[in-house]
Design a protein around this motif. Structure first.
Motif, short mmCIF file in Angstrom:
data_model
loop_
_atom_site.label_atom_id
_atom_site.label_comp_id
_atom_site.label_asym_id
_atom_site.label_seq_id
_atom_site.Cartn_x
_atom_site.Cartn_y
_atom_site.Cartn_z
N GLY A 177 0.81 -1.22 0.00
CA GLY A 177 0.00 0.00 0.00
C GLY A 177 0.84 1.27 0.00
O GLY A 177 0.34 2.35 -0.31
N GLU A 181 -1.65 5.83 5.38
CA GLU A 181 -3.00 5.29 5.39
C GLU A 181 -2.95 3.89 5.99
O GLU A 181 -2.08 3.10 5.63
CB GLU A 181 -3.50 5.21 3.95
CG GLU A 181 -4.91 5.74 3.79
CD GLU A 181 -5.34 5.62 2.34
OE1 GLU A 181 -5.09 6.58 1.60
OE2 GLU A 181 -5.88 4.57 1.97
N TYR A 182 -3.88 3.61 6.88
CA TYR A 182 -3.94 2.29 7.51
C TYR A 182 -5.34 1.72 7.36
O TYR A 182 -6.31 2.47 7.27
CB TYR A 182 -3.64 2.40 9.02
CG TYR A 182 -2.27 2.95 9.34
CD1 TYR A 182 -1.21 2.09 9.61
CD2 TYR A 182 -2.05 4.32 9.38
CE1 TYR A 182 0.05 2.58 9.91
CE2 TYR A 182 -0.79 4.82 9.68
CZ TYR A 182 0.25 3.95 9.94
OH TYR A 182 1.49 4.45 10.23
N THR A 183 -5.42 0.41 7.34
CA THR A 183 -6.74 -0.23 7.40
C THR A 183 -6.84 -0.89 8.78
O THR A 183 -6.10 -1.81 9.09
CB THR A 183 -6.90 -1.27 6.28
OG1 THR A 183 -6.71 -0.60 5.03
CG2 THR A 183 -8.30 -1.88 6.31
N HIS A 205 -11.54 -0.44 8.48
CA HIS A 205 -11.74 0.99 8.26
C HIS A 205 -10.45 1.63 7.77
O HIS A 205 -9.40 1.46 8.40
CB HIS A 205 -12.17 1.68 9.56
CG HIS A 205 -13.46 1.18 10.10
ND1 HIS A 205 -14.67 1.58 9.59
CD2 HIS A 205 -13.73 0.27 11.07
CE1 HIS A 205 -15.64 0.96 10.24
NE2 HIS A 205 -15.10 0.15 11.14
N ARG A 206 -10.55 2.39 6.66
CA ARG A 206 -9.35 3.09 6.17
C ARG A 206 -9.23 4.44 6.86
O ARG A 206 -10.15 5.23 6.85
CB ARG A 206 -9.43 3.24 4.65
CG ARG A 206 -9.12 1.91 3.93
CD ARG A 206 -9.40 1.97 2.45
NE ARG A 206 -8.68 3.05 1.80
CZ ARG A 206 -9.25 4.01 1.06
NH1 ARG A 206 -10.54 4.01 0.87
NH2 ARG A 206 -8.52 4.93 0.51
N LEU A 243 -12.42 7.88 3.23
CA LEU A 243 -11.83 7.30 4.44
C LEU A 243 -12.84 7.35 5.59
O LEU A 243 -13.74 8.19 5.59
CB LEU A 243 -10.60 8.11 4.86
CG LEU A 243 -9.49 8.27 3.82
CD1 LEU A 243 -8.51 9.36 4.24
CD2 LEU A 243 -8.75 6.94 3.63
N THR A 244 -12.67 6.48 6.57
CA THR A 244 -13.51 6.52 7.76
C THR A 244 -13.04 7.62 8.72
O THR A 244 -13.84 8.27 9.38
CB THR A 244 -13.48 5.17 8.51
OG1 THR A 244 -13.85 4.14 7.60
CG2 THR A 244 -14.43 5.17 9.69
#
Ligand SMILES: [Mn+2]
Length: 311
Positions: A77, A204-206, A210-211, A245-246
């Motif tokens: 990613g 950016e993390y999941t 949730h991103r 994104l969340t």
């Protein structure tokens, strides 16, 4: 020819480690070149200027069959979408194993729990008897300063510290002097757009599906970012919207005071922050987090735990 690069939104460790790894590959008989996946931040630009090293070329996509060597990440990613076109020749990193990269044959992968990729690379070269040239010693010293906040981050290990003490003999520059100049460069927001400021050191993390975007602005002059607080919050909302994104978080990390000031764009992030860090927002809706300086060690684990309960 092996092309060496680190992660998107490159920081000082990513750029300097790509240059050091490419140098070491050449020293050991493999033609190689460092490239970058994005614009340099002001700290990194300053470091290359002092080292007398030309900024690496920008890589936008990996060509079919291109031989690549990755440093300072192992997360697809954080790499070009076309990474799958390449032939991966090795990884040197200090992050959690993310999974997802594929190879056709076994390759050297070196991931160690130190504060900085450059630490691993320089130790390797020295163990083979290399004398580190001035410019590479300086870049390694700068990378360690950057990733450890000059030895103050909880990610710092004795191995990073040992090199910080040893490298000035090769670089000719005192660590504190270099750190002061680097942090001053990083704290200077002049000439940058709000989007550049927000995206400069963002990842950016999941988390539990949730991103989320987690930005860390390390500075010795938090007032520079606090002055444009409203604009940053608005930009976080825009980034959330456009990237679907969340959540989006902007941590102003005060290197001198050793605390973070968290800006959030909505009630969602506010609720998560209260749960993750067990704090209440101030009158402006921001959070002051004493002792928090490391995204990797102090910010992501509690955020991940907080998202674990979000459906
Ligand atoms: Mn790093």
């Amino acid at each position: 020819m092996i092309t060496v690069f680190g992660h998107k939104n490159p920081d000082t460790d990513t750029i300097c480690s790509a240059l050091i790894a490419a140098w070491w590959l050449r020293e050991t008989g493999t033609e190689s070149q460092a490239v970058r996946l994005g614009e340099l931040n002001k700290e990194t630009a300053y470091v290359l200027e002092v080292a007398g090293i030309t900024k690496p070329e920008l890589l936008t996509e990996v060509a079919e069959g291109q031989e690549v060597f990755i440093v300072d990440t192992n997360n697809p990613g954080e790499l070009p979408e076309t990474i799958g076109n390449g032939v991966l020749r090795g990884i040197v990193d200090h992050h959690l194993l993310a999974g997802g990269l594929k190879t056709g044959v076994p390759i050297p992968v070196l991931i160690e729990p130190v504060a900085c990729t450059a630490t691993i690379l320089i130790e390797r070269a020295q163990s083979k008897g290399a004398v580190i040239p001035r410019e590479y010693a300086l870049m390694a010293q700068a990378a360690i300063i950057s990733d450890t906040l000059n030895g103050t981050s909880p990610t710092t290990t004795p191995r990073d510290m040992a090199l910080l003490e040893q490298l000035p003999a090769f670089s000719g520059m005192a660590t504190d002097e270099l750190a002061d100049a680097m942090f001053a460069a990083k704290s200077d927001l002049s000439g940058l757009s709000i989007a550049e400021i927000v995206r400069a050191d963002s990842k950016e993390y999941t988390l539990n599906g949730h991103r989320v975007l987690v930005c860390a602005h390390e500075t010795t002059k938090p007032v520079n970012a606090l002055r444009i607080r409203e604009d940053i919050v608005a930009e976080l909302a825009t980034q959330k919207e456009t990237a679907d994104l969340t959540g989006a978080y902007f941590f102003i990390v005060d290197i001198l005071k050793q605390e973070a000031h968290l800006l959030v764009p909505s009630e969602h992030e506010s609720a998560i922050a209260m749960r993750a860090f067990d704090v209440m927002p101030d009158a402006a809706g921001d959070f002051v987090l004493p002792g928090i300086v490391s995204r990797k060690k102090q910010i992501m684990p509690p955020l991940e735990a907080a998202y674990a309960t979000v459906s």
